[in-house]
Design a protein around this motif. Structure first.
Motif, PDB file in Angstrom:
ATOM      1  N   HIS A  50     -37.318   1.401  25.786  1.00  0.00           N
ATOM      2  CA  HIS A  50     -37.573   2.523  24.877  1.00  0.00           C
ATOM      3  C   HIS A  50     -37.185   3.841  25.535  1.00  0.00           C
ATOM      4  CE1 HIS A  50     -40.950   5.153  22.979  1.00  0.00           C
ATOM      5  NE2 HIS A  50     -39.849   5.242  22.242  1.00  0.00           N
ATOM      6  N   GLN A  63     -28.852   6.148  13.508  1.00  0.00           N
ATOM      7  CA  GLN A  63     -30.194   5.660  13.186  1.00  0.00           C
ATOM      8  C   GLN A  63     -30.382   4.221  13.665  1.00  0.00           C
ATOM      9  OE1 GLN A  63     -32.677   7.494  11.662  1.00  0.00           O
ATOM     10  NE2 GLN A  63     -31.233   9.153  12.035  1.00  0.00           N
ATOM     11  N   PRO A  64     -31.623   3.841  13.980  1.00  0.00           N
ATOM     12  CA  PRO A  64     -31.871   2.443  14.367  1.00  0.00           C
ATOM     13  C   PRO A  64     -31.712   1.502  13.173  1.00  0.00           C
ATOM     14  CG  PRO A  64     -33.933   3.668  14.272  1.00  0.00           C
ATOM     15  CD  PRO A  64     -32.825   4.656  14.042  1.00  0.00           C
ATOM     16  N   GLU A  68     -34.299  -3.089  15.030  1.00  0.00           N
ATOM     17  CA  GLU A  68     -34.740  -2.177  16.088  1.00  0.00           C
ATOM     18  C   GLU A  68     -35.999  -1.425  15.661  1.00  0.00           C
ATOM     19  OE1 GLU A  68     -33.207   1.712  18.632  1.00  0.00           O
ATOM     20  OE2 GLU A  68     -31.795   0.667  17.321  1.00  0.00           O
ATOM     21  N   GLU A  69     -36.046  -0.979  14.422  1.00  0.00           N
ATOM     22  CA  GLU A  69     -37.250  -0.298  13.926  1.00  0.00           C
ATOM     23  C   GLU A  69     -38.472  -1.198  14.050  1.00  0.00           C
ATOM     24  OE1 GLU A  69     -36.199   0.903   9.958  1.00  0.00           O
ATOM     25  OE2 GLU A  69     -35.474   2.850  10.655  1.00  0.00           O
ATOM     26  N   ASN A  81     -37.483  10.539  17.467  1.00  0.00           N
ATOM     27  CA  ASN A  81     -36.239  10.358  18.205  1.00  0.00           C
ATOM     28  C   ASN A  81     -36.267   9.143  19.139  1.00  0.00           C
ATOM     29  OD1 ASN A  81     -38.122  11.730  19.853  1.00  0.00           O
ATOM     30  ND2 ASN A  81     -36.507  12.706  21.051  1.00  0.00           N
ATOM     31  N   SER A  82     -37.203   8.220  18.894  1.00  0.00           N
ATOM     32  CA  SER A  82     -37.297   7.001  19.688  1.00  0.00           C
ATOM     33  C   SER A  82     -36.175   6.042  19.335  1.00  0.00           C
ATOM     34  CB  SER A  82     -38.637   6.293  19.451  1.00  0.00           C
ATOM     35  OG  SER A  82     -39.692   6.984  20.054  1.00  0.00           O
ATOM     36  N   ARG A  83     -35.637   5.402  20.361  1.00  0.00           N
ATOM     37  CA  ARG A  83     -34.635   4.357  20.187  1.00  0.00           C
ATOM     38  C   ARG A  83     -34.833   3.336  21.297  1.00  0.00           C
ATOM     39  NH1 ARG A  83     -29.809   4.965  17.362  1.00  0.00           N
ATOM     40  NH2 ARG A  83     -29.772   2.718  17.763  1.00  0.00           N
ATOM     41  N   GLN A  87     -29.776  -0.901  22.136  1.00  0.00           N
ATOM     42  CA  GLN A  87     -29.120  -0.884  20.837  1.00  0.00           C
ATOM     43  C   GLN A  87     -28.161   0.300  20.665  1.00  0.00           C
ATOM     44  OE1 GLN A  87     -29.588  -3.596  18.573  1.00  0.00           O
ATOM     45  NE2 GLN A  87     -30.266  -4.229  20.612  1.00  0.00           N
ATOM     46  N   ILE A  88     -27.982   1.075  21.711  1.00  0.00           N
ATOM     47  CA  ILE A  88     -27.070   2.218  21.636  1.00  0.00           C
ATOM     48  C   ILE A  88     -25.820   1.903  22.446  1.00  0.00           C
ATOM     49  CG2 ILE A  88     -26.755   4.672  22.105  1.00  0.00           C
ATOM     50  CD1 ILE A  88     -29.816   4.962  21.938  1.00  0.00           C
TER      51      ILE A  88
END
Length: 106
Positions: A50, A63-64, A68-69, A81-83, A87-88
């Protein structure tokens, strides 16, 4: 190579080079960035990678996805703004990306 700055929850910053096509998580692990555990190895099956994406980078990162969400529900101190860094995927447009790690991982 795009440069990514990882900021620890205590404010310590480290800038590293990432490979286009790899993930932010892979870059963090390759560079021994503190605060990224990545227990599932990037399978989007945990929330231990995270990060908080710098607000100015949200349009570039995107966006996730729904999966991922769902995993972010297990993360500590989730914010808009969490990711999950796994996944990026890094692109050339992400040169200068700034992300912050939370105080702890889930």
């Amino acid at each position: 190579m795009p440069r990514i700055t990882f900021i620890e929850h205590n404010g310590t910053a480290r800038t590293v080079e990432g490979e286009t096509g790899s993930t932010v998580m892979e870059t963090a692990i390759r560079n021994a960035v503190p605060g990224i555990e990545a227990e599932c190895g990037g399978a989007c099956a945990c929330a231990t990678c995270h990060i908080y994406v710098g607000h100015e980078w949200l349009p570039t990162v995107g966006q996730p996805a729904p999966m991922e969400e769902d995993m972010l529900d297990f993360a500590f101190d989730v914010r808009p703004n969490s990711r999950l860094s796994c996944q990026i995927k890094i692109t050339a447009a992400m040169d200068g990306l700034t992300v912050t790690t939370p105080a702890r991982q889930a």
